[in-house]
Enzyme design. Structure first.
Site, short mmCIF file in Angstrom:
data_model
loop_
_atom_site.label_atom_id
_atom_site.label_comp_id
_atom_site.label_asym_id
_atom_site.label_seq_id
_atom_site.Cartn_x
_atom_site.Cartn_y
_atom_site.Cartn_z
N GLU A 258 0.89 -1.18 0.00
CA GLU A 258 0.00 0.00 0.00
C GLU A 258 0.92 1.21 0.00
O GLU A 258 1.57 1.49 0.99
CB GLU A 258 -0.86 0.02 1.27
N CYS A 291 -2.32 9.07 2.76
CA CYS A 291 -1.95 8.55 1.44
C CYS A 291 -3.04 8.82 0.42
O CYS A 291 -2.77 9.03 -0.75
CB CYS A 291 -1.69 7.06 1.55
P1 NAD Z 1 8.46 4.81 4.64
O1 NAD Z 1 8.34 4.06 3.36
O2 NAD Z 1 9.65 5.63 4.87
O3 NAD Z 1 8.40 3.79 5.86
C1 NAD Z 1 7.34 2.87 6.04
C2 NAD Z 1 7.81 1.72 6.92
O4 NAD Z 1 8.85 1.01 6.26
C3 NAD Z 1 8.40 2.15 8.26
O5 NAD Z 1 8.04 1.21 9.23
C4 NAD Z 1 9.90 2.11 8.00
O6 NAD Z 1 10.64 1.93 9.18
C5 NAD Z 1 9.99 0.89 7.10
N1 NAD Z 1 11.17 0.84 6.23
C6 NAD Z 1 11.97 1.87 5.83
N2 NAD Z 1 12.94 1.41 5.00
C7 NAD Z 1 12.74 0.08 4.86
C8 NAD Z 1 13.38 -0.94 4.11
N3 NAD Z 1 14.45 -0.69 3.35
N4 NAD Z 1 12.89 -2.20 4.18
C9 NAD Z 1 11.80 -2.48 4.93
N5 NAD Z 1 11.15 -1.55 5.66
C10 NAD Z 1 11.60 -0.28 5.63
O7 NAD Z 1 7.10 5.63 4.76
P2 NAD Z 1 6.70 6.65 5.90
O8 NAD Z 1 7.50 7.88 5.67
O9 NAD Z 1 6.73 5.98 7.23
O10 NAD Z 1 5.16 6.91 5.54
C11 NAD Z 1 4.74 7.79 4.56
C12 NAD Z 1 4.41 7.06 3.29
O11 NAD Z 1 3.45 6.04 3.51
C13 NAD Z 1 3.80 7.96 2.24
O12 NAD Z 1 4.40 7.74 0.99
C14 NAD Z 1 2.34 7.52 2.20
O13 NAD Z 1 1.68 7.76 1.00
C15 NAD Z 1 2.44 6.09 2.51
N6 NAD Z 1 1.17 5.58 3.02
C16 NAD Z 1 0.41 4.79 2.21
C17 NAD Z 1 -0.81 4.31 2.65
C18 NAD Z 1 -1.65 3.42 1.77
O14 NAD Z 1 -2.50 2.73 2.29
N7 NAD Z 1 -1.46 3.40 0.47
C19 NAD Z 1 -1.26 4.62 3.93
C20 NAD Z 1 -0.47 5.42 4.74
C21 NAD Z 1 0.76 5.89 4.28
#
Ligand code: NAD
Length: 488
Positions: A258, A291
């Site tokens: 997502e 998002c």
């Molecule tokens: P992010 O991608 O930086 O991090 C998300 C999660 O992934 C965190 O738990 C982080 O610690 C982990 N992570 C980071 N690097 C990783 C890696 N290399 N391997 C595995 N896990 C890793 O996102 P964020 O800044 O926490 O959240 C914002 C983003 O989330 C925005 O782009 C937003 O659109 C998206 N989002 C999407 C939805 C949806 O349902 N489509 C809902 C909420 C947020």
């Protein structure tokens, strides 16, 4: 500001510190100061959590005992209800939710979604009978059994942490999977409470595990690359989503993503209450950190000047009614972190460099406090090829783009790497539906219809993701199909 209780790991049925005894600080977005401490998991902790989840899946009756798991999921739901004040506090202090917003995408909506999962659960299809077929001189009877996929690594972001954690953990548990929840480093408390309350509810050891650490990537990458994990359920940015797909390929991991969005709201020229429709697109809820927010407003070129005037008035009317921790009327607080603040401000600078006009906002607001405050911002004179129209800003920044006719509106809406959500408004329902049907996006609202709820599937087209969360589909995302045929 209140200090949060220390966020503990939950591994193999034990609430505990990190094995190495390390902790990290949770920085509160309202103040930029320490609001709590969390256990800082190392590779050894994550490894133990994976082993526990694997063992619980392979050796206990969790995967097959439907009564046990529905009973425990309901018990856990009751405990979350009893702890609602703590959930509200976590949403406010950790994630920066304004008091008027905790009830929506944060706490109430998450708990409603949980109830929806329980309501749709009886609709999940566990068996599909394909009847008999003659061949090779005999008759075969064929039936598919839909079985839990196994161990799920659930990786969640910080923006609406309870909503996303519920979306992932409860679907996986109901499907019969065991779970390792890995929340973002900004919001470990909203993950830790799953461990604490699961312990109280009496979940068998290893069925739910919660790990987090100061390094945003380490624990997640371990889950993604470990062959003992069967499926990664990830919500977060598109960049990390792509990396997960790439890294997961080594173990042919099932990945369910997502991701981000840049959703378009199209207001057609015949929309009744045009002014109200325009004013409602102000991107202020939770400082635009959603998002599925509609961050591109598309209006007819014939009504562009009128739109500017309406928005100028709406933003002026909204004024300074945000950024106050204790005000129950407010729906907008700070952005999550210094990093996010720098990122959003850099996009605001970029928009000006690209030639867009700032109609309102555009500034950091240190007068609101020592946290990460950016004022509601709107850009006009935007073309869809500008980076501020193409890239996800994830802050309180709306861009407004004119279109010539319905075809152009569809073209602009679809001219995006993303395809998560959106909206269309028109006085002519068929016209709105025809535009909505042409937008390549996982959900879309017509004339204000609510396209996001716990009993319907949610997810993205294109770079917005793979798979669907919520609803019956969200549970079925965690099932494998086993086909058995027997000779009759
Ligand atoms: P992010 O991608 O930086 O991090 C998300 C999660 O992934 C965190 O738990 C982080 O610690 C982990 N992570 C980071 N690097 C990783 C890696 N290399 N391997 C595995 N896990 C890793 O996102 P964020 O800044 O926490 O959240 C914002 C983003 O989330 C925005 O782009 C937003 O659109 C998206 N989002 C999407 C939805 C949806 O349902 N489509 C809902 C909420 C947020």
């Amino acid at each position: 500001m209140t200090m949060l209780p220390e966020a503990k790991l939950y591994v193999d049925g034990t609430l505990r510190e990190a094995a190495a005894g390390r902790t990290f600080d949770i920085i509160g977005p309202w103040t930029g100061e320490v609001v709590g401490k969390a256990a800082d998991a190392s590779a050894a902790d994550v490894d133990e959590a994976i082993a526990a989840a694997r063992r619980a899946f392979d050796e206990s009756d969790w995967a097959t005992n439907v009564e046990l798991r529905v009973g425990l999921v309901k018990k856990l739901r009751d405990l979350f209800e009893e702890n609602k004040d703590r959930l509200n506090e976590l949403a406010r202090i950790e994630a920066g939710a304004a008091l008027g917003a905790v009830g929506r995408a944060h706490v109430d909506m998450a708990l409603d979604g949980w109830d929806d999962y329980l309501r749709v659960f009886p609709e999940v299809e566990w068996e599909t009978d394909y009847g008999t077929r003659e061949g090779y001189g005999f008759t075969s009877h064929r039936r598919a059994f839909h079985e839990p996929v196994g161990v799920v690594g659930a990786i969640s972001p910080w923006n609406v942490p309870l909503y996303v954690n519920v979306g992932k953990v409860i679907a996986a548990l109901l499907a019969g999977c065991t779970v390792i929840l890995k929340p973002a480093p900004n919001t470990p408390g909203m993950g830790a409470i799953f461990g604490e309350l699961a312990d109280k509810a009496g979940f068998p050891a290893g069925v739910i595990n919660v790990v987090f650490g100061s390094d945003p990537a380490e624990a997640g990458e371990m889950l993604v690359t470990d062959p003992r994990v069967d499926l990664i359920s990830f919500t977060g940015s598109t960049g990390v989503g792509k990396r997960i797909m790439e890294k997961g390929a080594q173990t042919l991991k099932r990945v369910f993503l997502e991701l981000g969005g840049k959703s378009a709201k199209i207001i057609l020229d015949d929309a009744p209450n045009f002014a109200m429709e325009v004013a409602q697109t102000m991107l202020v809820f939770h400082a635009g950190q959603g998002c599925a927010v509609q961050s591109r407003l598309l209006v007819p070129v014939s009504r562009y000047e009128e739109t500017k005037a309406i928005l100028a008035q709406a933003y002026a009317g909204f004024g300074d009614n945000w950024g106050d921790f204790d005000n129950p009327q407010q729906i907008m607080g700070p952005v999550i972190s210094q990093r996010q603040m720098d990122r959003v401000l850099s996009y605001i600078k970029l928009g000006q460099e690209e030639g867009a006009t700032l109609l309102a906002g555009g500034n950091a607001r240190p007068d609101k406090g020592t946290g990460y405050f950016i004022e509601p911002t709107v850009f006009v004179d935007v073309t869809n090829d500008m980076r501020i129209a193409q890239e996800e800003i994830f802050g309180p920044v709306l861009v407004v783009i004119p279109f010539d006719d319905d075809d152009a509106a569809v073209r602009i809406a679809n001219d995006s790497e993303y395809g998560l959500s959106g909206g269309v408004s028109s006085g002519d329902f068929e016209r709105a539906m025809s535009v909505a049907r042409r937008i390549r996006t996982g959900s879309i609202s017509v004339n204000g219809g609510m396209c996001i709820a716990g009993d319907i599937p949610f997810g993205g087209y294109k770079a917005s993701g793979v798979g669907r969360e919520w609803g019956r589909e969200g549970i079925e995302e965690h099932l494998e199909t086993k086909l058995i045929a027997w000779k009759e």
